[in-house]
Design a protein around this motif. Structure first.
Motif, PDB file in Angstrom:
ATOM      1  N   MET A   1     112.964  25.207  56.940  1.00  0.00           N
ATOM      2  CA  MET A   1     112.304  26.499  56.886  1.00  0.00           C
ATOM      3  C   MET A   1     111.100  26.453  57.815  1.00  0.00           C
ATOM      4  N   ILE A   2     110.934  27.463  58.597  1.00  0.00           N
ATOM      5  CA  ILE A   2     109.778  27.571  59.489  1.00  0.00           C
ATOM      6  C   ILE A   2     108.825  28.595  58.897  1.00  0.00           C
ATOM      7  N   LEU A   3     107.561  28.184  58.719  1.00  0.00           N
ATOM      8  CA  LEU A   3     106.538  29.068  58.164  1.00  0.00           C
ATOM      9  C   LEU A   3     105.518  29.413  59.232  1.00  0.00           C
ATOM     10  N   GLN A   4     104.823  30.499  59.029  1.00  0.00           N
ATOM     11  CA  GLN A   4     103.853  30.986  60.003  1.00  0.00           C
ATOM     12  C   GLN A   4     102.426  30.659  59.560  1.00  0.00           C
ATOM     13  N   ILE A   5     101.619  30.174  60.492  1.00  0.00           N
ATOM     14  CA  ILE A   5     100.201  29.925  60.258  1.00  0.00           C
ATOM     15  C   ILE A   5      99.448  31.194  60.649  1.00  0.00           C
ATOM     16  N   ALA A   6      98.539  31.643  59.784  1.00  0.00           N
ATOM     17  CA  ALA A   6      97.772  32.867  60.035  1.00  0.00           C
ATOM     18  C   ALA A   6      96.280  32.540  60.070  1.00  0.00           C
ATOM     19  N   ASN A   7      95.515  33.399  60.737  1.00  0.00           N
ATOM     20  CA  ASN A   7      94.065  33.266  60.764  1.00  0.00           C
ATOM     21  C   ASN A   7      93.514  34.074  59.605  1.00  0.00           C
ATOM     22  N   LEU A   8      92.721  33.407  58.748  1.00  0.00           N
ATOM     23  CA  LEU A   8      92.159  34.071  57.582  1.00  0.00           C
ATOM     24  C   LEU A   8      90.655  33.802  57.559  1.00  0.00           C
ATOM     25  N   ASP A   9      89.878  34.764  57.984  1.00  0.00           N
ATOM     26  CA  ASP A   9      88.411  34.645  58.004  1.00  0.00           C
ATOM     27  C   ASP A   9      87.944  33.396  58.746  1.00  0.00           C
ATOM     28  N   GLY A  10      88.528  33.109  59.887  1.00  0.00           N
ATOM     29  CA  GLY A  10      88.099  31.982  60.696  1.00  0.00           C
ATOM     30  C   GLY A  10      88.742  30.657  60.326  1.00  0.00           C
ATOM     31  N   SER A  11      89.546  30.625  59.265  1.00  0.00           N
ATOM     32  CA  SER A  11      90.275  29.415  58.876  1.00  0.00           C
ATOM     33  C   SER A  11      91.759  29.672  59.071  1.00  0.00           C
ATOM     34  N   LEU A  12      92.525  28.604  59.105  1.00  0.00           N
ATOM     35  CA  LEU A  12      93.974  28.757  59.208  1.00  0.00           C
ATOM     36  C   LEU A  12      94.590  28.734  57.823  1.00  0.00           C
ATOM     37  N   ALA A  13      95.577  29.576  57.617  1.00  0.00           N
ATOM     38  CA  ALA A  13      96.248  29.678  56.319  1.00  0.00           C
ATOM     39  C   ALA A  13      97.754  29.573  56.537  1.00  0.00           C
ATOM     40  N   LEU A  14      98.420  28.882  55.647  1.00  0.00           N
ATOM     41  CA  LEU A  14      99.871  28.758  55.693  1.00  0.00           C
ATOM     42  C   LEU A  14     100.472  29.875  54.865  1.00  0.00           C
ATOM     43  N   ARG A  15     101.338  30.635  55.459  1.00  0.00           N
ATOM     44  CA  ARG A  15     101.974  31.755  54.753  1.00  0.00           C
ATOM     45  C   ARG A  15     103.263  31.271  54.109  1.00  0.00           C
ATOM     46  N   ILE A  16     103.309  31.347  52.784  1.00  0.00           N
ATOM     47  CA  ILE A  16     104.485  30.903  52.026  1.00  0.00           C
ATOM     48  C   ILE A  16     105.210  32.139  51.513  1.00  0.00           C
ATOM     49  N   PRO A  17     106.500  32.279  51.822  1.00  0.00           N
ATOM     50  CA  PRO A  17     107.248  33.449  51.355  1.00  0.00           C
ATOM     51  C   PRO A  17     107.194  33.589  49.837  1.00  0.00           C
ATOM     52  N   ALA A  18     107.121  34.818  49.358  1.00  0.00           N
ATOM     53  CA  ALA A  18     106.992  35.096  47.927  1.00  0.00           C
ATOM     54  C   ALA A  18     108.125  34.460  47.118  1.00  0.00           C
ATOM     55  N   LYS A  19     109.337  34.502  47.630  1.00  0.00           N
ATOM     56  CA  LYS A  19     110.479  33.934  46.899  1.00  0.00           C
ATOM     57  C   LYS A  19     110.294  32.436  46.692  1.00  0.00           C
ATOM     58  N   LEU A  20     109.846  31.728  47.729  1.00  0.00           N
ATOM     59  CA  LEU A  20     109.607  30.291  47.619  1.00  0.00           C
ATOM     60  C   LEU A  20     108.435  30.013  46.674  1.00  0.00           C
ATOM     61  N   ALA A  21     107.365  30.798  46.778  1.00  0.00           N
ATOM     62  CA  ALA A  21     106.205  30.623  45.896  1.00  0.00           C
ATOM     63  C   ALA A  21     106.602  30.806  44.434  1.00  0.00           C
ATOM     64  N   ASP A  22     107.439  31.799  44.156  1.00  0.00           N
ATOM     65  CA  ASP A  22     107.916  32.026  42.787  1.00  0.00           C
ATOM     66  C   ASP A  22     108.740  30.846  42.280  1.00  0.00           C
ATOM     67  N   GLN A  23     109.583  30.295  43.149  1.00  0.00           N
ATOM     68  CA  GLN A  23     110.447  29.178  42.755  1.00  0.00           C
ATOM     69  C   GLN A  23     109.645  27.950  42.336  1.00  0.00           C
ATOM     70  N   ILE A  24     108.521  27.708  43.013  1.00  0.00           N
ATOM     71  CA  ILE A  24     107.747  26.502  42.700  1.00  0.00           C
ATOM     72  C   ILE A  24     106.509  26.805  41.860  1.00  0.00           C
ATOM     73  N   GLY A  25     106.346  28.068  41.446  1.00  0.00           N
ATOM     74  CA  GLY A  25     105.277  28.429  40.528  1.00  0.00           C
ATOM     75  C   GLY A  25     103.908  28.609  41.158  1.00  0.00           C
ATOM     76  N   LEU A  26     103.859  28.954  42.429  1.00  0.00           N
ATOM     77  CA  LEU A  26     102.574  29.201  43.085  1.00  0.00           C
ATOM     78  C   LEU A  26     102.221  30.676  43.029  1.00  0.00           C
ATOM     79  N   LYS A  27     100.937  30.941  42.904  1.00  0.00           N
ATOM     80  CA  LYS A  27     100.442  32.307  42.971  1.00  0.00           C
ATOM     81  C   LYS A  27      99.074  32.255  43.651  1.00  0.00           C
ATOM     82  N   GLU A  28      98.497  33.389  43.937  1.00  0.00           N
ATOM     83  CA  GLU A  28      97.185  33.415  44.582  1.00  0.00           C
ATOM     84  C   GLU A  28      96.180  32.658  43.707  1.00  0.00           C
TER      85      GLU A  28
END
Length: 81
Positions: A1-28
């Motif tokens: 799986m290829i994920l996208q790195i985003a700029n978030l307030d001057g830091s880099l953030a890894l964007r995890i698809p919602a479906k994958l986050a749900d599968q492993i129990g991650l939330k904001e």
């Protein structure tokens, strides 16, 4: 799986698809554990709170603190009644 790195307030953030986050129990706000591999890779795992490790860390910190006179005792000695 290829994920996208985003700029978030001057830091880099890894964007995890919602479906994958749900599968492993991650939330904001979830915490993750990051490890770097010898070959330059990154491993990201959902962090689980380890009660025993936390208790051991607290005990280590407590043991490293010098024992001194309690603050209330110092105040009482200096107080004028």
């Amino acid at each position: 799986m290829i994920l996208q790195i985003a700029n978030l307030d001057g830091s880099l953030a890894l964007r995890i698809p919602a479906k994958l986050a749900d599968q492993i129990g991650l939330k904001e706000g979830s915490q993750v554990q990051v490890s770097f591999t010898v070959d330059g890779g990154i491993t990201i795992r959902a962090a689980k709170w380890d009660r025993n490790a936390f208790a051991h860390e607290l005990a280590t910190i407590r043991d490293a603190m010098p024992m001194t006179v309690a603050v209330t005792e110092e105040l009482r000695r200096g107080a004028r009644y």
